[in-house]
Structure formats: C-alpha cells, structure tokens
Design a protein around this motif. Structure first.
Motif, short mmCIF file in Angstrom:
data_model
loop_
_atom_site.label_atom_id
_atom_site.label_comp_id
_atom_site.label_asym_id
_atom_site.label_seq_id
_atom_site.Cartn_x
_atom_site.Cartn_y
_atom_site.Cartn_z
N VAL A 215 0.84 -1.28 0.02
CA VAL A 215 0.10 0.04 0.00
C VAL A 215 0.96 1.20 0.10
O VAL A 215 1.84 1.44 0.95
N TRP A 216 0.83 2.29 -1.02
CA TRP A 216 1.47 3.39 -0.94
C TRP A 216 0.53 4.43 -0.53
O TRP A 216 -0.57 4.67 -1.16
N THR A 217 1.01 5.35 0.29
CA THR A 217 0.33 6.47 0.69
C THR A 217 0.95 7.78 0.68
O THR A 217 2.30 7.82 0.46
N PRO A 218 0.44 8.88 0.52
CA PRO A 218 1.09 10.23 0.24
C PRO A 218 1.87 10.95 1.61
O PRO A 218 2.80 11.56 1.08
N TRP A 219 1.39 10.29 2.54
CA TRP A 219 2.05 10.88 3.79
C TRP A 219 1.86 10.14 4.79
O TRP A 219 1.35 8.94 4.92
N ASP A 220 2.66 10.48 6.04
CA ASP A 220 2.63 9.31 7.20
C ASP A 220 1.23 9.07 8.03
O ASP A 220 1.18 7.93 8.30
N GLU A 221 0.56 10.23 8.23
CA GLU A 221 -1.00 9.92 9.02
C GLU A 221 -1.68 8.89 7.87
O GLU A 221 -2.21 8.00 8.53
N PRO A 222 -1.81 9.18 6.63
CA PRO A 222 -2.43 8.00 6.12
C PRO A 222 -1.88 6.58 6.01
O PRO A 222 -2.57 5.73 6.11
N ALA A 223 -0.54 6.92 5.98
CA ALA A 223 -0.03 5.38 6.13
C ALA A 223 -0.45 4.90 7.46
O ALA A 223 -0.67 3.44 7.34
N GLN A 224 -0.15 5.44 8.33
CA GLN A 224 -0.88 4.93 9.83
C GLN A 224 -2.21 4.55 10.03
O GLN A 224 -2.57 3.43 10.32
N ALA A 225 -3.12 5.23 9.13
CA ALA A 225 -4.54 4.79 8.96
C ALA A 225 -4.64 3.61 8.25
O ALA A 225 -5.43 2.63 8.64
N ALA A 226 -3.78 3.38 7.16
CA ALA A 226 -4.07 2.37 6.38
C ALA A 226 -3.53 1.11 6.96
O ALA A 226 -4.15 -0.07 7.01
N ILE A 227 -2.49 1.12 7.77
CA ILE A 227 -1.78 0.06 8.65
C ILE A 227 -2.88 -0.37 9.75
O ILE A 227 -3.14 -1.56 9.86
N THR A 228 -3.44 0.73 10.39
CA THR A 228 -4.64 0.28 11.25
C THR A 228 -5.59 -0.79 10.60
O THR A 228 -6.13 -1.79 11.38
N ALA A 229 -5.98 0.09 9.53
CA ALA A 229 -7.05 -0.90 8.73
C ALA A 229 -6.56 -2.12 8.42
O ALA A 229 -7.29 -3.25 8.36
N LEU A 230 -5.40 -2.28 7.75
CA LEU A 230 -4.82 -3.67 7.40
C LEU A 230 -5.00 -4.75 8.38
O LEU A 230 -5.20 -5.83 8.67
N LYS A 231 -4.35 -4.28 9.77
CA LYS A 231 -3.99 -4.91 10.80
C LYS A 231 -5.58 -5.56 11.48
O LYS A 231 -5.87 -6.61 11.72
N GLY A 232 -6.68 -4.56 11.19
CA GLY A 232 -7.89 -5.01 11.83
C GLY A 232 -8.51 -5.96 10.66
O GLY A 232 -9.65 -7.03 11.13
#
Length: 311
Positions: A215-232
């Motif tokens: 997953v590619w995201t444009p900055w750090d906060e969306p990256a952290q949101a993506a990681i939370t969703a993937l973990k879930g």
C-alpha cells in the motif's frame, strides 16, 4: 548659548541615546491548509523557536484554519489582507482557488510566503521539498520490498500540489515495473483524510484480502491509518508514507512493522525560514523577494528513512 540651554541640549542627546530602540510589532496572518496536519504543528514549532532564539516576543500571529478546503484558503487569504497584516503565510494548502485573493495581497503590498503549497502569481515564494526526489526514493523502496512485482493499492489526493507531484512520480516509476499491478486506488478528501483512508483500505481489504501486496500513501498519517485498517483485517503487507514524523520513525523501527519507508522533511527549518523572512522584510527592510535570493520556489531535499536506518 547659555549654560542652561547647553545643559538642556546635552541632557536631550543623552536621553535620546539611552532610549531603547522600539522594535516594530509584526502582524502575521497565518493561513493553514489544515491545522490537523502534523506538518502544520512542526512548522509552527520551528517558527516559535526562531522567535524565542531571537528574543522576539511582541509579534502578533493570527491563525486561520482552512480545514482542507481550497475555497476556505482563498477566503482566509482575503481575510488576512482585510486585517491589514504585514506578512501572510500559507501552509500546506491548495492554492488553485486563490488567484484573486493573492492578487489582492499583491496589490496591498503584503508579501505572501507559502510552504508546500506550490507557487502561483501573487505569491512571493514557496518553501517545499523536492517531492519528486522524495517520492522516487520512497516509492522505489516500497517496490523493492515486494521484489518489483505484486498487487498495489494507491491512496492519494489530487487536492494538494506536492501530493500530485508524489503520485505522478510513483506512476512514472510504475511504467518501468509492469509486474506491479495497481488493483485499487482511492482519492480522499483532505478535510477528512484519516477516516477516509481507513474506510478505503478496509474496503480494499474486504474485496482483495491477501491479494494485496503493498500500500502506497502520500504522507505518514494516511500510512498509519492504512496500517490500522490492514491490521484489523488480519493482513500484514508493506506500507509507505512520507514526512518523517517522529511517530512514523518509531513505527518503522518497531519489530515486524508494516511501515517500511518514509521521507524525512525539514518542517522546523521551514518554520524558522518563515520567521526569518518576515524579520528581514519588516524589521531589517529587505526586499521581499531578495530574502529568497529571487527564487519563486525554495527547494529542500528530503532524507529517505527505512528499516535499515533503525540499526
């Protein structure tokens, strides 16, 4: 001249020489693209540190949060002009709706310095990272992590110029990696970027499951949101961001982290630059364009940070 007059004149000269120089109070109108961005907070920290280091205590700063909308950015620039400020800052904003507002600032002879917002007519100068360079290094790190093949999710937005540059760079790189397939892409609204990223990645996880390889995201906060969703969703795939915030660095260095790369930007330095520009123009009397050596865009490099840098 009588003795009394001589004494009076001497006293007047002495008093004048002993009087402190009264510093000019500089009025700043600070138009924030979105006050929720961590980049905004770090830039402000650098600005405040510059003031403290230079013992500047009497500047008046009015913060105008635009909440991630281009129209509000334009309205806030106009507001700052109407307030009669000395200098306007615009940070992390979409300036595409602000042409007339910036022309108004120019007509009022108010310098406008922006950060990571792009330069358009009416703006004095923009301070920014070389987003192509940063995205190239981060994007290649992500692609190399999956060995140049696999299914990619792109999370982005077309509302901010630096992010468009980062995304365009990714797309250019992908042309050389035909085995990397983009199976999902989401363009979020900046005003609600974290929740929209979370929702989008949850949806992609439901649709594609373990077919997602990165997953590619444009900055750090969306990256952290993506990681939370993937973990879930019970998935463990590499994710990249950009900005280099402390929380992102910590996450990258955590054991078995999905966060694999970011680009470290110089936010505090940019904030100090903003303060320096205002001081040099309004206190020292320099030309507004001279303080950037006549450049419309002042580029800084970013430093790639990956799990290799944790060692």
């Amino acid at each position: 001249m009588s003795t009394i007059l001589k004494l009076s004149a001497a006293m007047a000269i002495t008093l004048w020489a002993a009087s402190p120089v009264v510093a000019k109070t500089v009025k700043i109108g600070w138009v924030q693209g979105n006050a929720a961005f961590q980049a905004e907070q770090r830039t402000e920290d650098g600005f405040k540190k510059y003031l403290a280091d230079n013992k500047i205590t009497d500047w008046e700063v009015t913060y105008l949060d635009s909440g991630g909308t281009a129209e509000k950015v334009a309205n806030n620039i106009e507001d700052a002009v109407n307030r009669g400020v000395d200098v306007i800052y615009v940070t992390y904003a979409d300036l595409r709706a602000s042409s007339n507002a910036l022309k108004g600032a120019k007509a009022a002879k108010i310098p406008v310095y922006s950060v990571d917002s792009g330069w358009i007519d009416g703006s004095t100068a923009d301070i920014t990272t070389n987003n192509w360079q940063m995205s190239a290094e981060v994007s290649l790190s992500l692609i190399n992590k999956i060995n140049g093949k696999g299914n990619l999710i792109i999370i982005t937005t077309d509302k901010i110029k630096p992010v468009r540059e980062r995304t365009d760079t990714l797309r250019a790189i992908l042309k050389e990696y035909p085995d990397v397939k983009v199976i999902g892409e989401y363009n979020f609204n900046v005003a609600n970027f974290y929740q929209e990223t979370t929702n989008a990645v949850q949806d992609f996880a439901t649709r594609f499951g373990d077919k997602i390889d990165a997953v590619w995201t444009p900055w750090d906060e969306p990256a952290q949101a993506a990681i939370t969703a993937l973990k879930g969703a019970g998935l463990h795939v590499p994710v990249s961001g950009m900005d280099g915030h402390p929380e992102a660095i910590q996450a990258i260095c955590a054991k078995d982290s999905m966060f694999i790369a970011t680009g470290r930007q110089l936010f505090e330095k940019w904030g100090a630059d903003l303060a320096s520009y205002a001081k040099r123009v309004k206190i020292d009397g320099e030309d507004p364009q001279a303080v950037t050596n006549g450049k419309n865009i002042v580029y800084y490099g970013a430093t790639l940070f990956t799990q290799d840098n944790c060692k």
